[in-house]
Design a protein around this motif. Structure first.
Motif, PDB file in Angstrom:
ATOM      1  N   PHE A 192       0.833  -1.202   0.000  1.00 16.78           N
ATOM      2  CA  PHE A 192       0.000   0.000   0.000  1.00 16.78           C
ATOM      3  C   PHE A 192       0.866   1.251   0.000  1.00 16.78           C
ATOM      4  O   PHE A 192       0.563   2.223  -0.712  1.00 16.78           O
ATOM      5  CB  PHE A 192      -0.937   0.028   1.213  1.00 16.78           C
ATOM      6  CG  PHE A 192      -1.795   1.271   1.229  1.00 16.78           C
ATOM      7  CD1 PHE A 192      -2.948   1.336   0.466  1.00 16.78           C
ATOM      8  CD2 PHE A 192      -1.424   2.382   1.978  1.00 16.78           C
ATOM      9  CE1 PHE A 192      -3.725   2.484   0.450  1.00 16.78           C
ATOM     10  CE2 PHE A 192      -2.194   3.530   1.972  1.00 16.78           C
ATOM     11  CZ  PHE A 192      -3.350   3.583   1.210  1.00 16.78           C
ATOM     12  N   SER A 193       1.924   1.244   0.785  1.00 12.31           N
ATOM     13  CA  SER A 193       2.809   2.406   0.845  1.00 12.31           C
ATOM     14  C   SER A 193       3.397   2.701  -0.535  1.00 12.31           C
ATOM     15  O   SER A 193       3.415   3.863  -0.979  1.00 12.31           O
ATOM     16  CB  SER A 193       3.937   2.158   1.852  1.00 12.31           C
ATOM     17  OG  SER A 193       4.855   3.230   1.861  1.00 12.31           O
ATOM     18  N   PRO A 244      17.286  -3.859   3.951  1.00 12.20           N
ATOM     19  CA  PRO A 244      16.954  -3.582   5.358  1.00 12.20           C
ATOM     20  C   PRO A 244      15.976  -4.592   5.949  1.00 12.20           C
ATOM     21  O   PRO A 244      16.149  -5.034   7.094  1.00 12.20           O
ATOM     22  CB  PRO A 244      16.339  -2.178   5.290  1.00 12.20           C
ATOM     23  CG  PRO A 244      16.952  -1.552   4.088  1.00 12.20           C
ATOM     24  CD  PRO A 244      17.100  -2.662   3.102  1.00 12.20           C
ATOM     25  N   TYR A 245      14.980  -5.001   5.175  1.00  2.00           N
ATOM     26  CA  TYR A 245      13.985  -5.941   5.688  1.00  2.00           C
ATOM     27  C   TYR A 245      14.523  -7.368   5.706  1.00  2.00           C
ATOM     28  O   TYR A 245      14.189  -8.150   6.604  1.00  2.00           O
ATOM     29  CB  TYR A 245      12.709  -5.849   4.841  1.00  2.00           C
ATOM     30  CG  TYR A 245      12.148  -4.454   4.819  1.00  2.00           C
ATOM     31  CD1 TYR A 245      11.572  -3.897   5.953  1.00  2.00           C
ATOM     32  CD2 TYR A 245      12.241  -3.671   3.674  1.00  2.00           C
ATOM     33  CE1 TYR A 245      11.075  -2.606   5.946  1.00  2.00           C
ATOM     34  CE2 TYR A 245      11.739  -2.380   3.651  1.00  2.00           C
ATOM     35  CZ  TYR A 245      11.163  -1.852   4.794  1.00  2.00           C
ATOM     36  OH  TYR A 245      10.682  -0.564   4.782  1.00  2.00           O
ATOM     37  N   LEU A 246      15.346  -7.711   4.734  1.00  4.53           N
ATOM     38  CA  LEU A 246      15.979  -9.031   4.764  1.00  4.53           C
ATOM     39  C   LEU A 246      16.911  -9.133   5.961  1.00  4.53           C
ATOM     40  O   LEU A 246      17.014 -10.187   6.595  1.00  4.53           O
ATOM     41  CB  LEU A 246      16.745  -9.264   3.457  1.00  4.53           C
ATOM     42  CG  LEU A 246      17.342 -10.654   3.260  1.00  4.53           C
ATOM     43  CD1 LEU A 246      16.250 -11.711   3.304  1.00  4.53           C
ATOM     44  CD2 LEU A 246      18.110 -10.728   1.945  1.00  4.53           C
ATOM     45  N   VAL A 278       4.220   8.317  11.681  1.00  3.49           N
ATOM     46  CA  VAL A 278       3.998   8.504  10.246  1.00  3.49           C
ATOM     47  C   VAL A 278       3.426   9.887   9.963  1.00  3.49           C
ATOM     48  O   VAL A 278       3.870  10.594   9.055  1.00  3.49           O
ATOM     49  CB  VAL A 278       3.081   7.391   9.700  1.00  3.49           C
ATOM     50  CG1 VAL A 278       2.740   7.653   8.233  1.00  3.49           C
ATOM     51  CG2 VAL A 278       3.749   6.035   9.840  1.00  3.49           C
ATOM     52  N   ASP A 279       2.428  10.286  10.756  1.00  3.38           N
ATOM     53  CA  ASP A 279       1.819  11.603  10.548  1.00  3.38           C
ATOM     54  C   ASP A 279       2.791  12.730  10.908  1.00  3.38           C
ATOM     55  O   ASP A 279       2.905  13.726  10.183  1.00  3.38           O
ATOM     56  CB  ASP A 279       0.544  11.715  11.392  1.00  3.38           C
ATOM     57  CG  ASP A 279      -0.226  12.992  11.106  1.00  3.38           C
ATOM     58  OD1 ASP A 279      -0.593  13.214   9.942  1.00  3.38           O
ATOM     59  OD2 ASP A 279      -0.438  13.785  12.041  1.00  3.38           O
ATOM     60  N   VAL A 331       8.137   4.515  10.607  1.00  6.61           N
ATOM     61  CA  VAL A 331       8.693   5.695   9.943  1.00  6.61           C
ATOM     62  C   VAL A 331       9.555   5.272   8.756  1.00  6.61           C
ATOM     63  O   VAL A 331       9.438   5.818   7.654  1.00  6.61           O
ATOM     64  CB  VAL A 331       9.497   6.559  10.938  1.00  6.61           C
ATOM     65  CG1 VAL A 331      10.356   7.577  10.199  1.00  6.61           C
ATOM     66  CG2 VAL A 331       8.553   7.287  11.891  1.00  6.61           C
ATOM     67  N   LEU A 332      10.407   4.266   8.968  1.00  6.69           N
ATOM     68  CA  LEU A 332      11.253   3.804   7.872  1.00  6.69           C
ATOM     69  C   LEU A 332      10.433   3.103   6.790  1.00  6.69           C
ATOM     70  O   LEU A 332      10.667   3.298   5.586  1.00  6.69           O
ATOM     71  CB  LEU A 332      12.337   2.869   8.399  1.00  6.69           C
ATOM     72  CG  LEU A 332      13.443   3.532   9.228  1.00  6.69           C
ATOM     73  CD1 LEU A 332      14.394   2.482   9.785  1.00  6.69           C
ATOM     74  CD2 LEU A 332      14.223   4.535   8.394  1.00  6.69           C
ATOM     75  N   MET A 333       9.473   2.295   7.184  1.00  6.97           N
ATOM     76  CA  MET A 333       8.682   1.551   6.210  1.00  6.97           C
ATOM     77  C   MET A 333       7.870   2.490   5.316  1.00  6.97           C
ATOM     78  O   MET A 333       7.769   2.282   4.096  1.00  6.97           O
ATOM     79  CB  MET A 333       7.737   0.575   6.929  1.00  6.97           C
ATOM     80  CG  MET A 333       6.874  -0.241   5.976  1.00  6.97           C
ATOM     81  SD  MET A 333       5.771  -1.356   6.860  1.00  6.97           S
ATOM     82  CE  MET A 333       6.957  -2.461   7.595  1.00  6.97           C
ATOM     83  N   ASN A 334       7.286   3.541   5.903  1.00 10.32           N
ATOM     84  CA  ASN A 334       6.405   4.421   5.142  1.00 10.32           C
ATOM     85  C   ASN A 334       7.135   5.568   4.457  1.00 10.32           C
ATOM     86  O   ASN A 334       6.671   6.074   3.431  1.00 10.32           O
ATOM     87  CB  ASN A 334       5.312   4.980   6.060  1.00 10.32           C
ATOM     88  CG  ASN A 334       4.269   3.944   6.421  1.00 10.32           C
ATOM     89  OD1 ASN A 334       3.361   3.659   5.653  1.00 10.32           O
ATOM     90  ND2 ASN A 334       4.401   3.355   7.601  1.00 10.32           N
TER      91      ASN A 334
END
Length: 512
Positions: free
Chosen positions: A100-101, A354-356, A460-461, A327-330
């Motif tokens: 979605f991001s 980063p996610y791996l 995030v906001d 914060v990093l993901m979005n």
């Protein structure tokens, strides 16, 4: 269950996925153009799922307890199938979140949506997610985590399938993201309830680590595949792929999951079923003997849970972990594109690192924790504190240093260190739910994950507002000064949370 039997199940599941996806390709290719591209794209996702299944099968074999009788060494217990399925569950959930991001960012940028509005839409998910954490844990406690998990997946998959991705239809997107948030908010409390029922204490660090590492494997797979899907197809089709993956997992869960058998687990525990390592009261034992099945009579100690300092140590660390992660993901895709002037499509496989790294470090942390505990090198309390402190402290420095790197390789390296050591810290605070309150693991997980969800809403906001403020101050978003505060905040929170966990946490059971 024989080991070969598990392999047969995995093989037949992948074959079923292939047949179902072929039918799906045929259907959509008659509704949309470029049906061949559609098929090839989803086949790529299928290959990832097959690889995921093979890797997880090996990991489940590794999880086999050394304390079991040698005559049973050729068997994999049912609980490993459950761990495998929950691993796939978290993987698919995070493919949806990352998807979605990526899809919304692409559609919003094309429509000229400002950063503050993007932050508002991206954070809407977490409002629904926060609202359903505690109710989800309560429902899992009452009717069973297996049922709640299945219904949650069905709800968010249907939402993804039928909602249009139009940045100008803000109200529709807000309602859709709230629904997806509510549905996914029930998932992790349900998983913790299920694992508390099935997994013995000496395997919990590895099992929880493996299950939750699916989040980061899914995020890595999403970062690798979905930007190309957006580029060569369109952002809307990301939703179609996510809905298909959710539907397929729901079928697998419906077919292969089960509650702990009463004959194997005569002493009931959480959610009306339970596992033999959890104590029961004399009253509960009488009920079991007279009625042949479990009926919970004790009330949930809400006041003790909310007033417990070790629980608050978990809550604070959960908040910080998810603040940094969300914060990093979005916003990391935005940082690459605006801060470094790089396209995600042009970065290749490096954007998934980063996610791996989280996937690897989380499983490493689980193995280390169980080794220290089972070999009696350290107590449970000291093991949790050690891994949590090392993970959060190293991550704090990496987060603060991130805006200083001005190349793609530097940012990927720094974010990989930050997220990897955050994942290592999960072997501390994230497993601690089952240490202090195994009977109420789903409830405590719901409470702490509510705090983690609030971190998503705030982080995030707030990041979107900070970037808009930087633009208002006539700072270029490609300048490190525009992003310094964005990364210093989670870095500072990591130091604070590590100290809180050192002072207040325990590995001893405090709720019987």
């Amino acid at each position: 269950m024989p080991y070969n039997g598990v392999a047969t199940i995995l093989e037949s599941s992948c074959q079923s996925l292939f047949i179902e996806l072929q039918i799906l390709f045929f259907f959509f290719s008659h509704l949309r153009r470029d049906g061949c591209l559609l098929g090839l794209t989803v086949l790529k996702l299928l290959n990832l799922l097959v690889l995921l299944g093979s890797c997880t099968q090996l990991m489940c074999g590794f999880l086999h307890s050394r304390d079991q009788d040698k005559m049973k060494n050729t068997y994999i217990p049912k609980r490993y199938v459950i761990v495998f399925l929950t691993f796939i569950c978290t993987c698919v959930c995070y493919i949806e979140r990352v998807g979605f991001s990526i899809a919304y960012t692409a559609a919003a940028d094309a429509a000229g949506v400002n950063q503050s509005s993007k932050g508002m839409i991206l954070s809407t998910f977490y409002y629904g997610y926060a609202c359903s954490q505690v109710p989800g844990g309560w429902a899992a406690q009452k009717i069973g985590g297996r049922r709640v998990l299945f219904l949650s997946f069905i709800l968010w998959s249907l939402t993804c399938a039928f909602v249009p991705l139009d940045p100008n239809r803000v109200s529709v997107l807000v309602i859709a993201r709230l629904l997806v948030g509510v549905a996914q908010g029930c998932i992790f409390p349900s998983i913790h309830t299920i694992l508390a029922q099935w997994v013995p204490p000496h395997e919990r660090s590895r099992s929880v680590s493996l299950t939750t590492s699916g989040m980061y494997f899914g995020a890595a797979a999403g970062m690798l595949v979905l930007p190309s899907l957006v580029k060569f197809r369109d952002p809307q089709f990301v939703f179609v792929v996510e809905a298909a993956l959710g539907a397929i997992w729901s079928l697998l869960w419906f077919k292969y999951s089960s509650d702990p058998p009463r004959s194997d687990h005569p002493k009931a525990a959480a959610a009306g079923f339970g596992e033999p390592f959890l104590p029961i009261t004399g009253n509960e034992k009488t009920i079991l003997e007279n009625r042949g099945h479990s009926v919970r009579t004790s009330k949930i100690p809400w006041k003790r849970i909310m007033c417990s300092l070790p629980i608050w140590a978990i809550v604070v660390n959960n908040f910080t972990f998810h603040y940094a992660l969300y914060v990093l993901m979005n916003w990391l895709p935005t940082y690459f594109e605006l801060g470094l002037q790089l396209s995600l499509q042009e970065m290749g496989s490096s954007k998934m690192m980063p996610y791996l790294n989280m996937f690897l470090f989380l499983n490493i942390g689980g193995v280390i924790a169980d080794h220290l505990i089972t070999r009696k090198i350290l107590s449970v309390t000291r093991t949790r504190k050690l891994l949590n402190t090392v993970g959060f402290m190293v991550s704090s420095f990496a987060l603060m240093a991130l805006p200083l790197f001005r190349t793609a390789d530097g940012v990927v390296f720094c974010s990989s260190v930050a997220l990897g050591f955050l994942a290592l810290g999960r072997a501390g605070f994230a497993v601690n739910h089952m240490d202090v309150a195994p009977r109420y693991a789903g409830i405590v997980m719901g409470v702490s994950n509510t705090a983690g969800t609030l971190a998503g809403i705030v982080g995030v906001d707030l990041t979107g507002r900070l970037l808009e403020a930087a633009k208002a101050a006539r700072l270029d978003l490609s300048s490190p000064d525009s992003w310094t505060t964005v990364f210093v905040i989670p870095g500072s929170l990591c130091i604070f949370s590590a100290l809180i966990f050192l002072l207040l946490s325990t590995g001893e059971r405090i709720f019987d």
